[in-house]
Design a protein around this motif. Sequence first.
Motif, PDB file in Angstrom:
ATOM      1  N   TYR A  86      -3.909  -6.117 -16.948  1.00 19.62           N
ATOM      2  CA  TYR A  86      -4.871  -7.023 -16.319  1.00 19.62           C
ATOM      3  C   TYR A  86      -4.397  -7.609 -14.987  1.00 19.62           C
ATOM      4  N   CYS A  87      -3.141  -7.414 -14.636  1.00 14.52           N
ATOM      5  CA  CYS A  87      -2.615  -7.998 -13.395  1.00 14.52           C
ATOM      6  C   CYS A  87      -2.089  -6.937 -12.437  1.00 14.52           C
ATOM      7  N   LEU A  88      -1.089  -6.178 -12.861  1.00 13.26           N
ATOM      8  CA  LEU A  88      -0.422  -5.249 -11.945  1.00 13.26           C
ATOM      9  C   LEU A  88      -1.278  -4.048 -11.574  1.00 13.26           C
ATOM     10  N   VAL A  89      -1.835  -3.381 -12.558  1.00  9.52           N
ATOM     11  CA  VAL A  89      -2.604  -2.166 -12.292  1.00  9.52           C
ATOM     12  C   VAL A  89      -3.857  -2.438 -11.457  1.00  9.52           C
ATOM     13  N   PRO A  90      -4.666  -3.466 -11.766  1.00  3.27           N
ATOM     14  CA  PRO A  90      -5.849  -3.725 -10.927  1.00  3.27           C
ATOM     15  C   PRO A  90      -5.508  -3.980  -9.471  1.00  3.27           C
ATOM     16  N   ARG A  91      -4.430  -4.714  -9.228  1.00  2.00           N
ATOM     17  CA  ARG A  91      -4.048  -4.999  -7.844  1.00  2.00           C
ATOM     18  C   ARG A  91      -3.530  -3.755  -7.145  1.00  2.00           C
ATOM     19  N   TYR A  92      -2.795  -2.943  -7.868  1.00  2.70           N
ATOM     20  CA  TYR A  92      -2.339  -1.677  -7.295  1.00  2.70           C
ATOM     21  C   TYR A  92      -3.527  -0.797  -6.914  1.00  2.70           C
ATOM     22  N   ASN A  93      -4.526  -0.744  -7.763  1.00  3.33           N
ATOM     23  CA  ASN A  93      -5.704   0.080  -7.476  1.00  3.33           C
ATOM     24  C   ASN A  93      -6.461  -0.413  -6.242  1.00  3.33           C
ATOM     25  N   ILE A  94      -6.502  -1.738  -6.067  1.00  2.00           N
ATOM     26  CA  ILE A  94      -7.156  -2.292  -4.872  1.00  2.00           C
ATOM     27  C   ILE A  94      -6.399  -1.879  -3.619  1.00  2.00           C
ATOM     28  N   LEU A  95      -5.068  -2.000  -3.655  1.00  3.19           N
ATOM     29  CA  LEU A  95      -4.254  -1.583  -2.507  1.00  3.19           C
ATOM     30  C   LEU A  95      -4.456  -0.111  -2.204  1.00  3.19           C
ATOM     31  N   SER A  96      -4.508   0.708  -3.229  1.00  3.28           N
ATOM     32  CA  SER A  96      -4.706   2.146  -3.032  1.00  3.28           C
ATOM     33  C   SER A  96      -6.052   2.425  -2.380  1.00  3.28           C
ATOM     34  N   THR A  97      -7.074   1.675  -2.776  1.00  2.90           N
ATOM     35  CA  THR A  97      -8.405   1.857  -2.201  1.00  2.90           C
ATOM     36  C   THR A  97      -8.420   1.501  -0.721  1.00  2.90           C
ATOM     37  N   VAL A  98      -7.701   0.447  -0.366  1.00  2.06           N
ATOM     38  CA  VAL A  98      -7.690  -0.020   1.024  1.00  2.06           C
ATOM     39  C   VAL A  98      -6.820   0.867   1.903  1.00  2.06           C
ATOM     40  N   LEU A  99      -5.626   1.228   1.430  1.00  2.00           N
ATOM     41  CA  LEU A  99      -4.671   1.951   2.263  1.00  2.00           C
ATOM     42  C   LEU A  99      -4.876   3.463   2.261  1.00  2.00           C
ATOM     43  N   ARG A 100      -5.388   3.986   1.170  1.00  2.00           N
ATOM     44  CA  ARG A 100      -5.704   5.419   1.075  1.00  2.00           C
ATOM     45  C   ARG A 100      -4.482   6.314   1.266  1.00  2.00           C
ATOM     46  N   ASP A 101      -3.314   5.772   0.980  1.00  4.06           N
ATOM     47  CA  ASP A 101      -2.084   6.536   1.160  1.00  4.06           C
ATOM     48  C   ASP A 101      -1.025   5.950   0.232  1.00  4.06           C
ATOM     49  N   ARG A 102      -0.506   6.766  -0.656  1.00  6.43           N
ATOM     50  CA  ARG A 102       0.457   6.274  -1.644  1.00  6.43           C
ATOM     51  C   ARG A 102       1.718   5.713  -1.014  1.00  6.43           C
ATOM     52  N   ASP A 103       2.228   6.381   0.020  1.00  3.30           N
ATOM     53  CA  ASP A 103       3.446   5.899   0.675  1.00  3.30           C
ATOM     54  C   ASP A 103       3.225   4.534   1.309  1.00  3.30           C
ATOM     55  N   LYS A 104       2.054   4.317   1.878  1.00  7.68           N
ATOM     56  CA  LYS A 104       1.762   3.024   2.484  1.00  7.68           C
ATOM     57  C   LYS A 104       1.648   1.928   1.414  1.00  7.68           C
ATOM     58  N   VAL A 105       1.111   2.285   0.262  1.00  6.00           N
ATOM     59  CA  VAL A 105       1.025   1.317  -0.839  1.00  6.00           C
ATOM     60  C   VAL A 105       2.429   0.881  -1.252  1.00  6.00           C
ATOM     61  N   VAL A 106       3.326   1.843  -1.397  1.00 11.66           N
ATOM     62  CA  VAL A 106       4.711   1.542  -1.771  1.00 11.66           C
ATOM     63  C   VAL A 106       5.359   0.655  -0.715  1.00 11.66           C
ATOM     64  N   LEU A 107       5.116   0.972   0.552  1.00 10.60           N
ATOM     65  CA  LEU A 107       5.676   0.177   1.641  1.00 10.60           C
ATOM     66  C   LEU A 107       5.178  -1.265   1.570  1.00 10.60           C
ATOM     67  N   ALA A 108       3.896  -1.439   1.324  1.00 10.35           N
ATOM     68  CA  ALA A 108       3.332  -2.783   1.218  1.00 10.35           C
ATOM     69  C   ALA A 108       3.949  -3.547   0.053  1.00 10.35           C
ATOM     70  N   LEU A 109       4.132  -2.887  -1.079  1.00 13.03           N
ATOM     71  CA  LEU A 109       4.710  -3.541  -2.251  1.00 13.03           C
ATOM     72  C   LEU A 109       6.152  -3.962  -2.002  1.00 13.03           C
ATOM     73  N   LYS A 110       6.894  -3.130  -1.298  1.00 13.50           N
ATOM     74  CA  LYS A 110       8.293  -3.457  -1.025  1.00 13.50           C
ATOM     75  C   LYS A 110       8.421  -4.627  -0.066  1.00 13.50           C
ATOM     76  N   ARG A 111       7.467  -4.745   0.846  1.00 14.84           N
ATOM     77  CA  ARG A 111       7.522  -5.834   1.821  1.00 14.84           C
ATOM     78  C   ARG A 111       6.924  -7.127   1.289  1.00 14.84           C
ATOM     79  N   VAL A 112       5.883  -7.025   0.476  1.00 16.27           N
ATOM     80  CA  VAL A 112       5.226  -8.216  -0.066  1.00 16.27           C
ATOM     81  C   VAL A 112       5.022  -8.024  -1.570  1.00 16.27           C
ATOM     82  N   PRO A 113       6.099  -8.079  -2.369  1.00 17.00           N
ATOM     83  CA  PRO A 113       5.972  -7.799  -3.803  1.00 17.00           C
ATOM     84  C   PRO A 113       5.094  -8.781  -4.552  1.00 17.00           C
ATOM     85  N   TRP A 114       4.943 -10.004  -4.019  1.00 18.38           N
ATOM     86  CA  TRP A 114       4.122 -10.993  -4.722  1.00 18.38           C
ATOM     87  C   TRP A 114       2.654 -10.606  -4.764  1.00 18.38           C
TER      88      TRP A 114
END
Length: 385
Positions: free
Chosen positions: A164-192
């Motif tokens: 209910y927390c981690l997966v939904p937010r990950y899916n939103i990031l994936s929808t916006v960034l459209r690139d898995r590597d960019k999603v990982v980069l965003a998570l590493k820079r702003v894990p919160w």
Amino acid sequence: MMLTLLKQRSLISTLAPSFPFITTRTHFSSLLQQQQQQHKPSIFLNPFSSKSKSKSQTKNPNFTLSYLINTCNLSPAWALKLSKRVHLKSPDQPNAVLNLLKTFGFSELQLSLLVKRFPIVLKIKPEKTILPKLQFFLSIGLSTSDLPKLLIGNSVLLEGSLKYCLVPRYNILSTVLRDRDKVVLALKRVPWCLTGRGLINHLIPNVEHLRGVGVPQGPIAHLVCNHLGVVCVEHTKFVEAVEKVVVGTSKEAWEKRVEVYERWGWSNEMCLCAFRRYPQCMLMSEDKVMRTMRFLVKDMGWPAEDIFRTPGVLSPNLEKTIMPRSRVMKVLKERGLVKSDSRLSSAILITEKLFLEKFVGRFQDRVPGLMEVYKGHVDHLDSVL
């Protein structure tokens, strides 16, 4: 073309200072056996093995303290402090947690840091709660070397609900960034972002607004990857800031502001560089820039080049923030209590609470009257030297 580029860059960073995966559930004991077969035996020594524990150990009120010192490598002082927050009855549970984390790349030092920041981790169920999250992070592209940094810096990720927390937010990031590597980069820079409300409530509408005013996917992805917190601010504030950038960056306004900074020794290239770092510096009024630069450069002796490197220091209120903090820093420098090359931004671009703790309360006993300097009750700095 240049003006369009400048607008996009301004849009990307001006807000920064202001504002389906499937887990393969592997049985815990099987995972540990596989890891032990693939790697050398762990050197993480555990003086409280389950085989050697006795009834006296489990009932010993000092067990938690001993475990934190001998197994987690914490100092006695830290162990005593943390033992008030977490109570261990036996080594079984914490051992299972530590062993699992080791199989996912944690070193002894990193385990100690994690326990120090988040001691309750020793009581979280490893197989049911921790393991699925570690598998999730690996499944989306994080490496075992990324996991310790991610979790030590934001240990609350181990508490948040995966479904209910981690997966939904990950899916939103994936929808916006459209690139898995960019999603990982965003998570590493702003894990919160995987636990904050802003991503759920505001990211999508804010990104849609950027697209509505003509910002391409590239700059949007750049903004989300590098300044994710910016795109997660409250939607109405985000819209106001975007409109200000779009309307305010005209060619004439740009040239006028460059002329103001040139009076203080900045070149046109320096203005461009400062703009990339903090676009708001090109939207300030001439009076605001002149008064702030005059105080910092002439009155406080800060080189104009230092301000160019961190142009965000020009933004706070001159009378309420910049002046009182600069006076305090000058006193501390003259007394040799802070380094002479300390960055101006380290004092200006922090909260008032942190500034008072770091630069006033910390030295008040050694510099009587420092609070009076901060409040502006002392006219001459020499009166406290």
